[in-house]
Design an enzyme around this catalytic site. Structure first.
Site, short mmCIF file in Angstrom:
data_model
loop_
_atom_site.label_atom_id
_atom_site.label_comp_id
_atom_site.label_asym_id
_atom_site.label_seq_id
_atom_site.Cartn_x
_atom_site.Cartn_y
_atom_site.Cartn_z
N ASN A 63 47.26 16.31 42.47
CA ASN A 63 48.23 16.10 43.57
C ASN A 63 49.00 14.79 43.40
O ASN A 63 49.34 14.14 44.37
CB ASN A 63 47.53 16.15 44.95
CG ASN A 63 48.48 16.22 46.14
OD1 ASN A 63 48.18 15.65 47.19
ND2 ASN A 63 49.60 16.88 46.01
N ASP A 80 50.37 21.06 32.76
CA ASP A 80 49.93 19.76 33.25
C ASP A 80 50.59 18.67 32.39
O ASP A 80 50.33 18.58 31.20
CB ASP A 80 48.40 19.71 33.12
CG ASP A 80 47.83 18.40 33.60
OD1 ASP A 80 48.60 17.46 33.89
OD2 ASP A 80 46.59 18.31 33.69
N CYS A 105 51.19 14.64 40.15
CA CYS A 105 52.30 14.95 39.23
C CYS A 105 53.09 16.17 39.68
O CYS A 105 54.26 16.07 40.05
CB CYS A 105 51.78 15.19 37.81
SG CYS A 105 50.94 13.77 37.08
N ARG A 106 52.48 17.36 39.66
CA ARG A 106 53.24 18.60 39.85
C ARG A 106 53.44 19.00 41.31
O ARG A 106 54.57 19.27 41.73
CB ARG A 106 52.53 19.76 39.11
CG ARG A 106 52.59 19.62 37.61
CD ARG A 106 51.60 20.57 36.92
NE ARG A 106 50.21 20.17 37.15
CZ ARG A 106 49.14 20.83 36.73
NH1 ARG A 106 49.32 21.95 36.06
NH2 ARG A 106 47.93 20.38 36.98
N SER A 107 52.35 19.08 42.08
CA SER A 107 52.51 19.64 43.44
C SER A 107 53.34 18.77 44.39
O SER A 107 54.05 19.34 45.24
CB SER A 107 51.16 20.02 44.06
OG SER A 107 50.30 18.92 44.15
N CYS A 126 48.00 21.55 42.85
CA CYS A 126 47.71 21.33 41.43
C CYS A 126 46.35 20.65 41.34
O CYS A 126 45.54 20.74 42.27
CB CYS A 126 48.82 20.52 40.75
SG CYS A 126 49.09 18.88 41.46
P1 4NP Z 1 48.65 17.03 38.54
O1 4NP Z 1 48.38 16.19 37.18
O2 4NP Z 1 47.50 18.01 38.67
O3 4NP Z 1 49.94 17.73 38.28
O4 4NP Z 1 48.70 16.03 39.65
C1 4NP Z 1 47.19 15.55 36.87
C2 4NP Z 1 46.90 14.32 37.43
C3 4NP Z 1 45.74 13.67 37.08
C4 4NP Z 1 44.89 14.24 36.14
C5 4NP Z 1 45.20 15.48 35.59
C6 4NP Z 1 46.35 16.13 35.95
N1 4NP Z 1 43.72 13.56 35.75
O5 4NP Z 1 43.04 14.04 34.81
O6 4NP Z 1 43.39 12.49 36.29
#
Ligand code: 4NP
Length: 157
Positions: free
Chosen positions: A13, A125, A15-17, A10
């Site tokens: 790294n 997201d 939240c989702r992955s 993602c």
């Molecule tokens: P992820 O979520 O891609 O699922 O880990 C996010 C984590 C951080 C951010 C965006 C999405 N950020 O903008 O910092």
């Protein structure tokens, strides 16, 4: 069975992955499939070295899944070391396709290719959302990982 290394990717790294990695590992263990390993990474290194987001930890805990991952960015070696690289959304799919070295034989797909509910192939997201968004994220990833494990079990990718 031929060894399959799966990398879930993602943006951050956190939240989702990491949730996809943990759910997939749990389902592989339960399935009895051997020779399959997995990891997760982010296309953006902003959260390198961090634990998963507390809201991902919470939704996993509520579902009996233990998250044990430290955020890291995708590297060029990943394209040699993993044979299946699964993006959590279209943005990260495009970034991965651009990054892939010519020497790499890795297959890059959207994780939701294996989802049975196909109205939107992004795992949204949830970072700027609330806990309910993380609950919905978990359900989508759970379904897609189940589909992926089923197809690996039947010898397909
Ligand atoms: P992820 O979520 O891609 O699922 O880990 C996010 C984590 C951080 C951010 C965006 C999405 N950020 O903008 O910092």
């Amino acid at each position: 069975m031929i060894k399959t290394n799966v990398l879930f990717v993602c943006l951050g790294n956190i939240c989702r992955s990491p949730v996809a990695e943990a759910l997939f590992r749990e389902k592989i263990l339960k399935s009895g499939l051997i020779g399959i390993s997995c990891d997760s990474a982010g296309t953006n290194g902003l959260h390198n070295g961090e634990q998963p987001d507390i809201r991902s930890i919470k939704v996993c805990e509520e579902n009996g899944i233990f998250l044990n991952h430290i955020s890291r960015q995708v590297t060029s070696e990943d394209f040699e070391n993993f044979d299946l690289i699964l993006a959590l959304d279209h943005t990260n799919l495009t970034l991965l396709q651009r990054m892939q070295p010519e020497s790499s034989n890795a297959e890059i797909h959207l994780l939701r290719k294996w989802d049975t509910v196909l109205e939107d192939l992004n795992v949204k997201d949830p970072y700027y959302g609330n806990q309910q968004d993380f609950v919905e994220m978990f359900e989508v990833i759970d379904r897609a990982c189940a589909g992926l494990v089923n197809s690996l079990a039947s010898g397909q990718k």
